[in-house]
Design a protein around this motif. Structure first.
Motif, PDB file in Angstrom:
ATOM      1  N   TYR A  59       0.799  -1.221   0.000  1.00  7.12           N
ATOM      2  CA  TYR A  59       0.000   0.000   0.000  1.00  7.12           C
ATOM      3  C   TYR A  59       0.836   1.278   0.000  1.00  7.12           C
ATOM      4  O   TYR A  59       0.318   2.352  -0.303  1.00  7.12           O
ATOM      5  CB  TYR A  59      -0.939   0.021   1.220  1.00  7.12           C
ATOM      6  N   TRP A  60       2.097   1.195   0.351  1.00  5.14           N
ATOM      7  CA  TRP A  60       2.934   2.382   0.466  1.00  5.14           C
ATOM      8  C   TRP A  60       2.935   3.238  -0.803  1.00  5.14           C
ATOM      9  O   TRP A  60       2.911   4.475  -0.718  1.00  5.14           O
ATOM     10  CB  TRP A  60       4.348   1.978   0.869  1.00  5.14           C
ATOM     11  N   PRO A  61       2.928   2.663  -2.002  1.00 10.44           N
ATOM     12  CA  PRO A  61       2.904   3.514  -3.210  1.00 10.44           C
ATOM     13  C   PRO A  61       1.687   4.435  -3.293  1.00 10.44           C
ATOM     14  O   PRO A  61       1.709   5.416  -4.044  1.00 10.44           O
ATOM     15  CB  PRO A  61       2.908   2.494  -4.363  1.00 10.44           C
ATOM     16  N   ASP A  62       0.616   4.156  -2.510  1.00 11.49           N
ATOM     17  CA  ASP A  62      -0.566   5.019  -2.527  1.00 11.49           C
ATOM     18  C   ASP A  62      -0.357   6.310  -1.739  1.00 11.49           C
ATOM     19  O   ASP A  62      -1.144   7.259  -1.885  1.00 11.49           O
ATOM     20  CB  ASP A  62      -1.767   4.273  -1.927  1.00 11.49           C
ATOM     21  N   SER A  63       0.683   6.369  -0.936  1.00  5.67           N
ATOM     22  CA  SER A  63       0.929   7.558  -0.124  1.00  5.67           C
ATOM     23  C   SER A  63       1.440   8.705  -0.983  1.00  5.67           C
ATOM     24  O   SER A  63       2.212   8.504  -1.926  1.00  5.67           O
ATOM     25  CB  SER A  63       1.958   7.253   0.967  1.00  5.67           C
ATOM     26  N   GLU A  64       1.038   9.920  -0.624  1.00  5.54           N
ATOM     27  CA  GLU A  64       1.545  11.099  -1.339  1.00  5.54           C
ATOM     28  C   GLU A  64       3.025  11.343  -1.065  1.00  5.54           C
ATOM     29  O   GLU A  64       3.659  12.158  -1.737  1.00  5.54           O
ATOM     30  CB  GLU A  64       0.736  12.336  -0.954  1.00  5.54           C
ATOM     31  N   PHE A  65       3.579  10.603  -0.100  1.00  3.78           N
ATOM     32  CA  PHE A  65       4.991  10.757   0.244  1.00  3.78           C
ATOM     33  C   PHE A  65       5.842   9.583  -0.239  1.00  3.78           C
ATOM     34  O   PHE A  65       7.012   9.477   0.124  1.00  3.78           O
ATOM     35  CB  PHE A  65       5.146  10.899   1.763  1.00  3.78           C
ATOM     36  N   ALA A  66       5.269   8.720  -1.075  1.00  9.04           N
ATOM     37  CA  ALA A  66       5.964   7.503  -1.486  1.00  9.04           C
ATOM     38  C   ALA A  66       7.284   7.784  -2.188  1.00  9.04           C
ATOM     39  O   ALA A  66       8.224   6.991  -2.094  1.00  9.04           O
ATOM     40  CB  ALA A  66       5.058   6.668  -2.388  1.00  9.04           C
ATOM     41  N   ASP A  67       7.374   8.891  -2.888  1.00 10.13           N
ATOM     42  CA  ASP A  67       8.604   9.221  -3.629  1.00 10.13           C
ATOM     43  C   ASP A  67       9.392  10.344  -2.967  1.00 10.13           C
ATOM     44  O   ASP A  67      10.279  10.927  -3.599  1.00 10.13           O
ATOM     45  CB  ASP A  67       8.244   9.618  -5.063  1.00 10.13           C
ATOM     46  N   ASN A  68       9.087  10.625  -1.708  1.00 16.69           N
ATOM     47  CA  ASN A  68       9.760  11.714  -1.014  1.00 16.69           C
ATOM     48  C   ASN A  68      11.175  11.296  -0.619  1.00 16.69           C
ATOM     49  O   ASN A  68      11.363  10.342   0.144  1.00 16.69           O
ATOM     50  CB  ASN A  68       8.960  12.113   0.219  1.00 16.69           C
ATOM     51  N   ALA A  69      12.165  12.017  -1.133  1.00 16.52           N
ATOM     52  CA  ALA A  69      13.564  11.659  -0.910  1.00 16.52           C
ATOM     53  C   ALA A  69      14.003  11.894   0.532  1.00 16.52           C
ATOM     54  O   ALA A  69      15.075  11.410   0.940  1.00 16.52           O
ATOM     55  CB  ALA A  69      14.455  12.457  -1.853  1.00 16.52           C
ATOM     56  N   ARG A  70      13.204  12.602   1.320  1.00 14.90           N
ATOM     57  CA  ARG A  70      13.570  12.875   2.717  1.00 14.90           C
ATOM     58  C   ARG A  70      13.214  11.719   3.647  1.00 14.90           C
ATOM     59  O   ARG A  70      13.568  11.749   4.826  1.00 14.90           O
ATOM     60  CB  ARG A  70      12.872  14.149   3.195  1.00 14.90           C
TER      61      ARG A  70
END
Length: 243
Positions: A59-70
């Motif tokens: 489910y993590w790819p559904d988060s708006e932060f999934a691609d956040n480099a921080r």
């Protein structure tokens, strides 16, 4: 002072009786976990965050932060303390032993920056936690032969607190505490109890009453209400600032 948030999000939330872990349920059109991550990542002075997820989390790819480099991801363990320890070990590649680690439950999405201000202002060795004084009459119970609970005693509430999160401790100390508890077979349900087993007394910092944890289905409606109130308050402040 260097602060590293560590968010525990590896649980499955069986008591929610949902088709997915509770952190991926939607509240007001947003994932529950995204409120939590947003609050921490927008706090002044926070540069990176450790997020502990289940190894096979679909489910993590559904988060708006999934691609956040921080966000630095770590793999969850069998118990909460194992997950926290895994996150701390991942953090050792970036942090110093005396850096502060702020451990927070992903299922507490109503955390406010004002509580973080109060917690960090009071912070000193060996650490501090957000907590709420107990206001209700407290009873100690015992399960009887019929599987029902009977009152054994009324417990003095004046010195009782509900432990909340975040809980903040030095990285090296918290690793030492959790490893000690694991070696001794001591069950710990929060980071403070692990540090207490080393003989330390962390500080209690009173936090807001709306910093509740989503555990059961009934909690969702209350959290959604609190989040909506916060959103409306922020909009009113922004509107006044624009005038």
């Amino acid at each position: 002072m260097t602060i590293w948030p560590l968010v525990v999000a590896a649980g499955v939330g069986r008591r929610m009786q949902a088709d997915r872990p509770k952190q991926y349920l939607r509240l007001n059109q947003r994932l529950l976990m995204d409120y939590t991550l947003d609050t921490l990542l927008t706090y002044p002075g926070i540069t990176r965050l450790v997020l502990v997820l289940s190894e096979y989390d679909p489910y993590w790819p559904d988060s708006e932060f999934a691609d956040n480099a921080r966000i630095l991801r770590a793999c969850g363990g069998a118990e909460r303390c194992d997950s926290v320890l895994n996150g701390l070990r991942a953090l050792q590649t970036l942090a110093a032993e005396d850096d502060w680690v702020m451990v927070h439950d992903v299922a507490r999405p109503c955390l406010q920056h004002s509580d973080l201000d109060a917690l960090l202002e009071a912070l000193c060795f060996p650490g501090a936690i957000l907590a709420s004084p107990t206001r209700d009459t407290m009873k100690r119970g015992r399960i009887n032969a019929q599987g029902q609970a009977d009152i054994v005693a009324t417990v003095e509430r004046e010195q009782l607190w509900h432990a909340l999160t975040p809980q903040v401790f030095p990285l090296g100390l918290l690793i030492q505490a959790l490893e000690y508890c694991r070696a001794e077979g001591l069950a710990v349900t929060d980071e403070a109890s692990a540090v207490e087993h080393l003989g330390y007394a962390p500080r209690l910092v009173e936090g807001r009453a709306d910093n509740i944890k989503v555990t059961r289905p009934a909690d969702l409606a209350l959290v959604a209400f609190y989040l909506q109130q916060t959103s409306e308050s922020d909009q009113a402040i922004n509107k006044r600032g624009a005038l």
